[in-house]
Enzyme design. Sequence first.
Site, PDB file in Angstrom:
ATOM      1  N   GLU A  60       0.654  -0.776  -0.039  1.00 39.21           N
ATOM      2  CA  GLU A  60       0.379  -0.143  -0.466  1.00 39.21           C
ATOM      3  C   GLU A  60       0.763   1.479   0.100  1.00 39.21           C
ATOM      4  O   GLU A  60       0.925   1.996  -0.971  1.00 39.21           O
ATOM      5  CB  GLU A  60      -1.147   0.095   1.581  1.00 39.21           C
ATOM      6  CG  GLU A  60      -1.981  -0.668   1.225  1.00 39.21           C
ATOM      7  CD  GLU A  60      -1.853  -2.134   1.576  1.00 39.21           C
ATOM      8  OE1 GLU A  60      -0.560  -2.220   1.969  1.00 39.21           O
ATOM      9  OE2 GLU A  60      -2.903  -3.489   0.966  1.00 39.21           O
ATOM     10  N   HIS A 129     -10.609  -4.536  10.742  1.00 42.75           N
ATOM     11  CA  HIS A 129     -11.032  -4.250   9.293  1.00 42.75           C
ATOM     12  C   HIS A 129     -12.301  -3.163   8.894  1.00 42.75           C
ATOM     13  O   HIS A 129     -13.481  -3.628   9.016  1.00 42.75           O
ATOM     14  CB  HIS A 129     -11.357  -5.679   8.362  1.00 42.75           C
ATOM     15  CG  HIS A 129     -10.134  -6.847   8.007  1.00 42.75           C
ATOM     16  ND1 HIS A 129      -9.197  -6.984   8.968  1.00 42.75           N
ATOM     17  CD2 HIS A 129      -9.510  -6.782   6.348  1.00 42.75           C
ATOM     18  CE1 HIS A 129      -8.222  -7.422   7.664  1.00 42.75           C
ATOM     19  NE2 HIS A 129      -9.321  -7.573   6.993  1.00 42.75           N
TER      20      HIS A 129
END
Lengths: 327, 368
Positions: A60, A129
Site C-alpha cells: 500500500e 477491518h
Amino acid sequence: MAELQFREAIRAAIDEEMGQDEDIFVMGEEVAEYDGAYKVTEGLLDKYGSKRMIDTPISELGFAGIGVGAAMNGLRPIVEFMTFNFAVLAADQIINHASKVRYMTGGQVEIPIVFRGPNASAGQLSATHSVSYDAMYAHFPGLKVIYTSEPADAKGLLKSAIRDDNPVLFMESEQMYGLKGEVPEEDDFTIPIGKAKVKREGSDVTVVAHGKMYHVATQAAEQLAKEDVDVEIIDPRTVKPLDMETIVKSIRKTNRCVIVDEAHPFGGLAAEVGYLIQREAFDYLDAPVQRVTLPDTNAPFAKNLFDEWLPSPDQVIDAVNTVTYRK
Amino acid sequence: MAKKKKNAEEVSFTPTGTGIRTNGEIIRSTELPDPTDKNHDDLGLSDDDVVDMFEQMYLQRRFEERAMQMYQKGKFGGFLHLYMGQEAISTGTTYALNADDDIITAYRDHGWGLVRGVSPKEGMAELYGKVTGCSKGKGGSMHFANVDEHFWGGYGIVGGHIPLGGGIAFANKYKQNGRVTACFLGDGAVPQGALHETLNMSQNWGLPCIYAVENNGYAMGTAVHRHSTGEIVDRADGFDMKKMVINGMDVLTVYEKMKEIAEDVRENSEPWFVEIRTYRYRGHSMSDPMKYRSKEELEEYEKLDPVERIKNYLLDEDIIDDDKVEEIKDSVEDTVMEAIDFAEESDFPEKEALYDHMFAEDDYPFHT
C-alpha cells in the site's frame, strides 16, 4: 435516470472520466485481472487495457506513493485501496506527501489524485477491518474527504473528485456496494465537493448522518414518523470541506440536533460538528446536541457484540427522544 | 522458582552489518571503488565543461560553508543538513542527465538544488524563510525545489520520497516521453520498507528510474555497518535489478557511470540500483556533535575531497592555472555573499501566505 448499484455508480463515474481523459488511470490491488475485489472496476481492464488498469502487489505504501509521484508529474491517478483499513500503511504517502508537497514547494506542484475504497466496518470482520477513517484524514489540511451514502451522490461526487486538482479521499462502504438507487446518466453530471444535502425534510429535529449512518438515520426517521416526530436528515456528503451552512440552517428551523457517526466518539466528525453547532447556532438550540457513535472500543467479532457495537436506529431514536424531551 | 538461564550481559544485539568491524582501527566505513582512469576528453567533456563542474561544486561547498556560518549566527532556524563532501554526486549526475530528466532527493538537498537551477539567491532566501526563496519560504532547508527544471525537490521523511520517484518515472513511461528519473536517497533510507516496495514494482513494471543511494557511511549517527546487513548494492539482487557501485568522491567517475546507466535506462526502460560511496564532512545536521566518528577518520576522507580533486585535475591537465582558480573562487564568493545580502534584505511572506499553496483553488473554505 438509471437504477444502479452503488458499485455500478462508482464504475460509471470512473469509466466516463477515463473515457474523456487519457491521463486518468486506476491502480490498486486486484483492480484489473480480478475485475476488482468488490467488482467496482469490473470490465475496465477489457475496455482500457493494462496501461490504464494496473494491478499492484500488496504494497500500500509503495503504490500509493507511486500514485502521488505520477500525479506530481502530470497524470491523474485513481488509487484503489481494497479497504481504507489497509491504507493505514500508506498514511505516510497520503498525510506526509500528497497533502503537503504543494505547500512545501511554494505551489510548484499539483497533485490531482483520488484515493478510494471501502471505509469503516463490514459484517463481523473484527477489529482490524472495521475502522472509520474519514475524520482522521479530514484532520490534515491539504486533503479533501468524501464519504458517500447513495449511488447518485457517489457518481456525482467521484466525478468531481477525479476532476479536482487536489488530493481527494473518496470513501465507500463495503456493505453498501449492492445498494441500488436512481443515478443520472449524463456525462456532465457532477455534485460539487463541499455541499451537504437535505435528504429528508422535517421540522422537529435535525439528524446529521453521512456514509452508512445515513441509512441508519433514515430507518430511525421512518420509525419516528409513525410516532409523529418529523425528522430532517442532513447528509454532509463531504467531510472536508464541511458544509456547516446547510446544517446550521436546518438547526435554526428545528432547534434540535442529533449527529450519527460511524466513528469512535473521541475527536470524530460528531465531536467537530457538535462544537461548530454550539459556536454558530447556540441561541437556536432547545436542547444539548446529542451524538450517536461507535463505543470507544475495537470492533468485536461475535455477532451479538458486533450488532451492539454498531450505531443502531434504536440508539438514534433514543437520542431524538432525549433532544425532544419526549422520554 | 525458575532459574535464570543467562545473565543479561550475555545477551547482546551487536550488529553483524556489512562486515566491517573497526576494533578501534581507523578504517573507512565504506570501501571506495576505483575512480575512472579516463580523462574528460575520453568522456566527451570539453575543457569548459570541466571548469564549470569545478565551479558548480565549489559553489555548493561555499554556499553551505556560508550557510553554516549564518545558521550559527542565528540568522535562520530549522534543520540544516549539509551536503559537503558529496558534491561530486549532484554535479556528475546533473551533467550525465538531460536537462528534462527528473531528479528527486531527500533532505540533504542544497547541492542538488544549486546545480539544478535553484539560484544561490533563491536558495539562501529559502534557508532564511523569505518569500523570495525557491519554495517561497514554505519549505526551508529540506525542501528546495525547482520543478520547472525537473528538480522535484528535497523530502524530509526518510524513505518517504522513494515511491514518489517511482511515480515520476511511472508517469514518464506512461507518457512515453523518454525521460529518465534519478531518485537519490541516503544509506539511512535503505532499511525502509518504502525502498523494498518501490524496487519491486519498478522492476516488475520496467520503470525508467535510477535508484541511487548516496552512501555517506552514516544514517544520522549510526554507521552503515551498524544499520544495514550485507552490501547495500546487493539489495538489487532480490529484484533481479541491474546494479553498480560508484566512487562518489570523483565527479568524472560519477559522470561517466551515471551517463552509461541513464543511457541504458532510456534504451531499455529498466530500472537500476546504484550505490554511490561518499562521505559527509559535517554532522547529520547542525545539532550533531559527531561523537560517533573520529577526527582521524574525517581527515582520511578530507584527503579525497571531491572539490580539491577536480581542481587539481584542472591544474594537472593545464586547463586552468592558479590565477584562474582564484578568480573562480572569488567570483563564487561574491555570488554567495550577494545571495546572503539578498536573503537578508528580502521580506518574509505576508501573514496571508499561511493559507497560500494549500489547494489548487483560491476560494477553498478553510476550517476554523
